[in-house]
Design an enzyme around this catalytic site. Structure first.
Site, short mmCIF file in Angstrom:
data_model
loop_
_atom_site.label_atom_id
_atom_site.label_comp_id
_atom_site.label_asym_id
_atom_site.label_seq_id
_atom_site.Cartn_x
_atom_site.Cartn_y
_atom_site.Cartn_z
CE LYS A 145 -1.25 -1.31 4.65
NZ LYS A 145 -2.32 -1.93 5.33
NE ARG A 146 5.67 0.52 3.09
CZ ARG A 146 4.98 0.24 4.19
NH1 ARG A 146 4.45 1.20 4.89
NH2 ARG A 146 4.83 -0.99 4.60
#
Ligand code: GLU
Length: 478
Positions: free
Chosen positions: A253-254
């Site tokens: 999700k970064r």
């Protein structure tokens, strides 16, 4: 024997698109073979599991249309389907292993284990339990136990030789026993670890094929040993490739939104998302990439899954979703989908009250609430800078919020409020000065409806995306 597959998510966060992929594969394989697809909640990590996450997982899978035949909500003949409701099974089987000498009680303290780890690091040895408590005489162990010394139960692992595990996608994988740790099976509070609970449940639930993410490959030898010790037949195994970013790094999700419910909120159709995930495992027939679930079931063969790492390519998903919107829905169906998406009673019921005390005409609702119907919002860097924080402080504030929001066990107004206060505290700023740029990042305006309620309603994924975007805008600005 009928094919039985399962999805066994741990309810420790937002449901991930990788879980959707694994669920789809298990579903396709079960249905292709006329079998059953089971949902089991693996919540033995008490510190990290939450009912909120369990609910989100069920909701996400339901939204996708991957219906399970047995599960915590629908029940079934092999229940309960939530591991925290099955503790007595694990105790019974752990006792069986202890009695047969396949497991042992380990009384080592955390300090001792740390010291062992340190020494192993210095000697450049692989980390792992050194077998200390294996040498305890049974009288010594009994004394320690009688004195109330805390202990865990560990798996007895041979120190020599190797084991070969068959993987449907990867063929034979050989593990040297000396590289396999003497896994904790039961923690000192009496709760099982993943390994024990997972094997016991797969057996008791009659699972014939375990298809799970490749991050579990290293667990395979431990599980193989458990099946052997119990004298049970091991299910067939397939370790599925992890989804990747286009640069082939692990989807995280970064870099990309990974929550299933993010894609729902963004207005992707569940059948388009399923089709998109399905294309990573089912080749299109004669170039036609649109496939509904029954078509995918009919064409699914596990061997077609490439272990190279399927790419989660958002532009492709956009293209496919666009086709679904244009080609697969007539005007009435399209209208219904729009309503279901965000013009539904539930969503409007949450957001309209936020505006009620702030407007003079209903027509003011559109501009005021538009950010609830958007993915990203336009962020004007001048607006971000119009308050009391300089660029470095803005970046620090958003970055801290990204990290702290991620770690929140619960997503509600009190938690958001506490987080923003804590950040203001650390930065030595007034909450008011910090909140202003958050308004800009989250709603696109310096003032809007109440921020914390909006953050809660938008959800973690959209909020993450907007904060990331605000950071990007700041990074680009001169
Ligand atoms: N509970 C594990 C997870 O969260 C399940 C792994 C498995 O399928 O065995 O992924």
């Amino acid at each position: 024997m009928s094919v039985r597959t399962r999805l066994a998510p741990s309810p420790t966060g937002d449901p991930h698109v990788g879980t959707a992929f694994v669920a789809l594969i298990n579903y396709l394989f079960a249905k292709r073979n006329g079998g059953q697809f089971i949902l089991r909640i693996e919540d033995t990590d008490r510190a990290r599991s939450t009912p909120e996450s369990e609910r989100a997982i069920l909701e996400a899978l339901q939204w996708l249309g991957l219906h399970w035949d047995e599960g915590p909500d629908v029940g079934g003949p092999h229940g309960p389907y939530r591991q925290s409701d099955r503790l007595s099974f694990y105790t019974r089987y752990a006792d069986e292993l202890l009695a047969a000498g396949h497991a042992f009680k380990c009384f080592c303290t955390a300090d001792r284990l740390d010291a062992v780890r340190m020494e192993q690091r210095q000697l450049r040895q692989p980390p792992g339990y050194d077998g200390h408590c294996l040498t305890l005489r049974s009288t010594e162990a009994a004394e320690l136990e009688a004195a109330g010394t805390p202990y865990v139960v560990r798996l007895k692992v041979p120190r020599e030789g190797s084991v070969a595990v068959q993987d449907l996608l990867r063929g034979e994988i050989v593990f040297e026993w000396r590289t396999v740790d003497m896994q904790v099976l039961v923690k000192s509070d009496g709760w099982p670890t993943y390994h024990l609970a997972n094997v016991v449940d797969d057996h008791l639930m009659g699972i014939t094929h375990v298809m799970r993410g490749e991050e579990w490959i290293s667990s395979a030898p431990k599980h193989a040993l458990l099946y052997q010790y119990f004298g049970w037949k091991m299910p067939a195994l397939a370790h599925l490739p992890l989804l990747r970013n286009p640069d082939k790094s692990k989807l995280s999700k970064r870099k990309n939104p990974t929550g299933i419910l993010f894609y729902q909120r963004m207005g992707y159709l569940p059948e388009a998302l399923l089709n998109f995930l399905g294309l990573l495992a089912v080749p299109p027939l004669e170039g036609e990439e649109i496939m509904d679930l029954p078509t995918m079931v009919g064409r699914f063969v596990p061997e077609h899954i490439s272990v190279g790492g399927p790419v989660f390519d958002v532009p492709k998903l956009d293209w496919l979703n666009g086709r679904y919107l244009r080609e697969k829905l007539d005007a009435a169906q399209f209208g219904e989908r729009v309503r279901d998406w965000a013009l539904n009673k539930e969503y409007l019921g949450k957001i309209a009250p936020l505006a009620q005390s702030r407007i003079e005409r209903l027509s003011a609702l559109g501009p005021l609430l538009a950010f609830f119907f958007a993915g990203r919002v336009d962020v004007d860097v001048a607006q971000l800078r119009a308050g009391k924080l300089d660029d470095a402080e803005l970046k620090a504030g958003f970055t801290q919020a990204l990290e702290r929001f991620e770690a929140l066990p619960e997503w509600n107004v009190a938690a958001i409020d506490g987080t923003i206060r804590a950040i203001a505290d650390v930065m030595g700023k007034k909450v008011r000065d910090l909140v202003r740029p958050f308004y800009v990042a989250i709603t696109g305006r310096a003032q809007s409806v109440p921020l914390y309620d909006s953050i809660v309603i938008l959800g973690r994924d959209i909020v993450r995306e907007r904060l990331r975007y605000a950071l990007e805008v700041l990074g680009r600005a001169k």
